[in-house]
Scaffold this active site. Structure first.
Site, PDB file in Angstrom:
ATOM      1  NE  ARG A  27      -2.270   1.446   3.571  1.00  0.00           N
ATOM      2  CZ  ARG A  27      -1.945   2.690   3.912  1.00  0.00           C
ATOM      3  NH1 ARG A  27      -2.254   3.689   3.128  1.00  0.00           N
ATOM      4  NH2 ARG A  27      -1.320   2.934   5.048  1.00  0.00           N
ATOM      5  CB  CYS A 165      -5.316   1.276  12.654  1.00  0.00           C
ATOM      6  SG  CYS A 165      -4.796   1.526  10.950  1.00  0.00           S
ATOM      7  NE  ARG A 185      -6.815  -2.524   9.753  1.00  0.00           N
ATOM      8  CZ  ARG A 185      -5.891  -1.978   8.957  1.00  0.00           C
ATOM      9  NH1 ARG A 185      -4.798  -2.633   8.655  1.00  0.00           N
ATOM     10  NH2 ARG A 185      -6.069  -0.784   8.455  1.00  0.00           N
ATOM     11  CG  ASP A 188       3.274   4.724  11.917  1.00  0.00           C
ATOM     12  OD1 ASP A 188       4.329   4.719  12.567  1.00  0.00           O
ATOM     13  OD2 ASP A 188       3.053   5.490  10.952  1.00  0.00           O
ATOM     14  CG  ASN A 196      -3.656   4.641  17.904  1.00  0.00           C
ATOM     15  OD1 ASN A 196      -2.821   4.240  17.098  1.00  0.00           O
ATOM     16  ND2 ASN A 196      -4.750   5.289  17.507  1.00  0.00           N
ATOM     17  CB  ALA A 287       4.081   5.443   5.171  1.00  0.00           C
TER      18      ALA A 287
HETATM   19  N1  LIG Z   1       1.257   5.576   8.026  1.00  0.00           N
HETATM   20  C1  LIG Z   1       0.285   5.950   8.851  1.00  0.00           C
HETATM   21  N2  LIG Z   1       0.543   6.029  10.175  1.00  0.00           N
HETATM   22  C2  LIG Z   1      -0.449   6.401  11.043  1.00  0.00           C
HETATM   23  O1  LIG Z   1      -0.160   6.450  12.259  1.00  0.00           O
HETATM   24  C3  LIG Z   1      -1.750   6.685  10.533  1.00  0.00           C
HETATM   25  C4  LIG Z   1      -1.981   6.597   9.144  1.00  0.00           C
HETATM   26  N3  LIG Z   1      -0.946   6.230   8.322  1.00  0.00           N
HETATM   27  N4  LIG Z   1      -3.181   6.915   8.598  1.00  0.00           N
HETATM   28  C5  LIG Z   1      -4.337   7.173   9.424  1.00  0.00           C
HETATM   29  C6  LIG Z   1      -4.001   7.719  10.757  1.00  0.00           C
HETATM   30  C7  LIG Z   1      -3.584   9.154  10.853  1.00  0.00           C
HETATM   31  N5  LIG Z   1      -2.735   9.138  12.041  1.00  0.00           N
HETATM   32  C8  LIG Z   1      -1.702  10.069  12.231  1.00  0.00           C
HETATM   33  C9  LIG Z   1      -1.347  10.908  11.200  1.00  0.00           C
HETATM   34  C10 LIG Z   1      -0.319  11.823  11.386  1.00  0.00           C
HETATM   35  C11 LIG Z   1       0.320  11.904  12.611  1.00  0.00           C
HETATM   36  C12 LIG Z   1       1.418  12.918  12.772  1.00  0.00           C
HETATM   37  O2  LIG Z   1       1.870  13.511  11.812  1.00  0.00           O
HETATM   38  N6  LIG Z   1       1.876  13.179  13.976  1.00  0.00           N
HETATM   39  C13 LIG Z   1       2.985  14.073  14.242  1.00  0.00           C
HETATM   40  C14 LIG Z   1       2.551  15.515  14.363  1.00  0.00           C
HETATM   41  C15 LIG Z   1       1.166  15.728  14.904  1.00  0.00           C
HETATM   42  C16 LIG Z   1       0.737  17.189  15.057  1.00  0.00           C
HETATM   43  O3  LIG Z   1       1.529  18.141  14.841  1.00  0.00           O
HETATM   44  O4  LIG Z   1      -0.444  17.408  15.438  1.00  0.00           O
HETATM   45  C17 LIG Z   1       3.681  13.599  15.514  1.00  0.00           C
HETATM   46  O5  LIG Z   1       4.847  13.978  15.693  1.00  0.00           O
HETATM   47  O6  LIG Z   1       3.069  12.856  16.291  1.00  0.00           O
HETATM   48  C18 LIG Z   1      -0.056  11.064  13.640  1.00  0.00           C
HETATM   49  C19 LIG Z   1      -1.065  10.154  13.447  1.00  0.00           C
HETATM   50  C20 LIG Z   1      -2.610   7.809  12.547  1.00  0.00           C
HETATM   51  N7  LIG Z   1      -2.831   7.060  11.353  1.00  0.00           N
HETATM   52  O1  LIG Z   2      -5.040   5.008  14.618  1.00  0.00           O
HETATM   53  C1  LIG Z   2      -4.199   4.599  13.778  1.00  0.00           C
HETATM   54  C2  LIG Z   2      -4.451   4.605  12.427  1.00  0.00           C
HETATM   55  C3  LIG Z   2      -3.500   4.139  11.575  1.00  0.00           C
HETATM   56  N1  LIG Z   2      -2.323   3.669  12.031  1.00  0.00           N
HETATM   57  C4  LIG Z   2      -1.295   3.203  11.052  1.00  0.00           C
HETATM   58  C5  LIG Z   2      -0.974   1.752  10.982  1.00  0.00           C
HETATM   59  C6  LIG Z   2      -0.431   1.605   9.551  1.00  0.00           C
HETATM   60  O2  LIG Z   2       0.935   2.021   9.526  1.00  0.00           O
HETATM   61  C7  LIG Z   2      -1.269   2.599   8.781  1.00  0.00           C
HETATM   62  C8  LIG Z   2      -2.462   1.967   8.121  1.00  0.00           C
HETATM   63  O3  LIG Z   2      -2.037   1.148   7.076  1.00  0.00           O
HETATM   64  P1  LIG Z   2      -2.784  -0.217   6.680  1.00  0.00           P
HETATM   65  O4  LIG Z   2      -2.128  -0.564   5.387  1.00  0.00           O
HETATM   66  O5  LIG Z   2      -4.244   0.099   6.511  1.00  0.00           O
HETATM   67  O6  LIG Z   2      -2.508  -1.211   7.771  1.00  0.00           O
HETATM   68  O7  LIG Z   2      -1.728   3.527   9.737  1.00  0.00           O
HETATM   69  C9  LIG Z   2      -2.050   3.684  13.382  1.00  0.00           C
HETATM   70  O8  LIG Z   2      -0.953   3.279  13.832  1.00  0.00           O
HETATM   71  N2  LIG Z   2      -3.008   4.133  14.211  1.00  0.00           N
END
Ligand SMILES: Nc1nc(=O)c2c([nH]1)NC[C@@H]1CN(c3ccc(C(=O)N[C@@H](CCC(=O)O)C(=O)O)cc3)CN21
Ligand SMILES: O=c1ccn([C@H]2C[C@H](O)[C@@H](COP(=O)(O)O)O2)c(=O)[nH]1
EC number: 2.1.1.45
Length: 288
Positions: A27, A165, A185, A188, A196, A287
């Site tokens: 993905r 997730c 499931r 990251d 989380n 990612a």
């Molecule tokens: N690859 C990936 N990892 C994820 O953790 C994730 C996804 N995709 N897609 C759906 C959601 C979105 N989530 C995210 C997305 C971005 C941050 C992030 O950029 N956090 C930074 C800055 C946050 C801020 O400034 O508010 C950090 O340092 O935690 C964290 C969780 C968790 N999920």
């Molecule tokens: O609450 C969340 C939402 C998403 N993630 C992370 C886990 C994976 O790295 C990606 C989702 O990719 P899939 O290919 O759908 O598994 O987002 C997370 O840690 N916590």
């Protein structure tokens, strides 16, 4: 006694580094160092708020994201309005979702998370509100051994930008105490998990507060825990070299008394963290 949550986090990161295996990810196109099965535990009764301390974490955005889920938000714009940018990329940059005819335009996330939790579609066309059912039962001291809110609807995966997730939350009552078991499931660990962990804690604390039960513990069960290849160097050579600090605590506005309050006026400013001492932020790559 529960070990400090930041320490549990660093132990998991180290386990991935020591025991993880490389797995290609189609993905995102980025390989992940991957471990199967991890159990984390948070003590809500003792008010040990699970914020990672070996880097600065953005708990206000994490709490806002949880509020959006509880309100059945389906647009990244709604999340941004309450202080959370985490869905911008998946709503607007994910290639498969951009090409999906179900996507309704800019910022649409489709039928994910809260849409399933609050508006599960029944065969007769009506909807079922899983969260309201659980709240009603818990308020009456009822645990029917199925106090479950699940966002996981395989029949509608093609109608959303990403499969959930953290997909299922099970509530349990023992005496007058409420427990939460949360299932994940795909995790990251450098980015998503730091959101989380506090979300699980806040979910139990809030549900206890609006149902009149005492909060107990959260059991957070993770299946696939991974570190993306482009995050590994920062984790190994920066974050894990740092020494964790003691856990902070959380206070929630006591005026929050019902699910309707959460749906209507509650915001991230109704949550206050005290004693959060953390090392400086680390910008981990994300990612899509
Ligand atoms: N690859 C990936 N990892 C994820 O953790 C994730 C996804 N995709 N897609 C759906 C959601 C979105 N989530 C995210 C997305 C971005 C941050 C992030 O950029 N956090 C930074 C800055 C946050 C801020 O400034 O508010 C950090 O340092 O935690 C964290 C969780 C968790 N999920
Ligand atoms: O609450 C969340 C939402 C998403 N993630 C992370 C886990 C994976 O790295 C990606 C989702 O990719 P899939 O290919 O759908 O598994 O987002 C997370 O840690 N916590």
């Amino acid at each position: 006694m529960t070990r400090s949550s930041s320490h549990q986090y660093e132990t998991l990161c180290q386990r991935i580094i020591d025991q993880g295996q490389w797995v290609e990810n189609e993905r995102t196109g980025i390989r992940c160092l991957t471990l199967i099965n991890a159990d984390l535990e948070y003590d809500v009764a003792a008010n040990e708020f699970p914020l990672v301390t070996t880097r600065k974490c953005f708990y206000k955005a994490a709490i806002a994201e949880l509020l959006g889920y509880l309100r059945a938000y389906d647009s990244a714009a709604q999340f941004r309005e309450i202080g959370c940018k985490t869905w911008d990329a998946n709503a607007n940059e994910n290639k498969a979702w951009l090409a999906n005819p179900a996507r309704k335009g800019l910022d649409d996330m489709g039928r994910v998370y809260g849409v399933q939790g609050r508006n599960w579609l029944k065969p007769d066309g009506s909807t079922f509100d899983q969260l309201q059912k659980v709240v009603n039962n818990l308020k009456n001291g009822i645990d029917d051994r199925g106090e479950i809110v699940t966002f996981y609807n395989p029949g509608e995966f093609d109608l959303g930008c990403l499969r959930p997730c953290m997909h299922t939350h099970t509530f349990s009552i023992l005496a007058d105490t409420l427990y939460l078991t949360s299932y994940m499931r795909s995790c990251d660990v450098p980015l998503g998990l730091t959101f989380n962990m506090p979300q699980c804690f806040v979910l139990l604390a809030l549900m206890a507060q609006i149902t009149g039960l005492k909060p107990g513990k959260v059991y957070h069960k993770i299946v696939n825990a991974h570190i993306y290849e482009n995050q590994l160097d920062l984790m190994q050579n920066v974050q894990l070299k740092r020494t964790p600090y003691a856990a902070p605590s959380l206070s929630i506005n006591p005026k929050i008394k019902s699910l309707e309050d959460i749906e209507t006026w509650v915001s991230k400013s109704d949550f206050e963290v005290t004693g959060y001492q953390a090392h400086e932020a680390i910008a981990y790559p994300f990612a899509v």
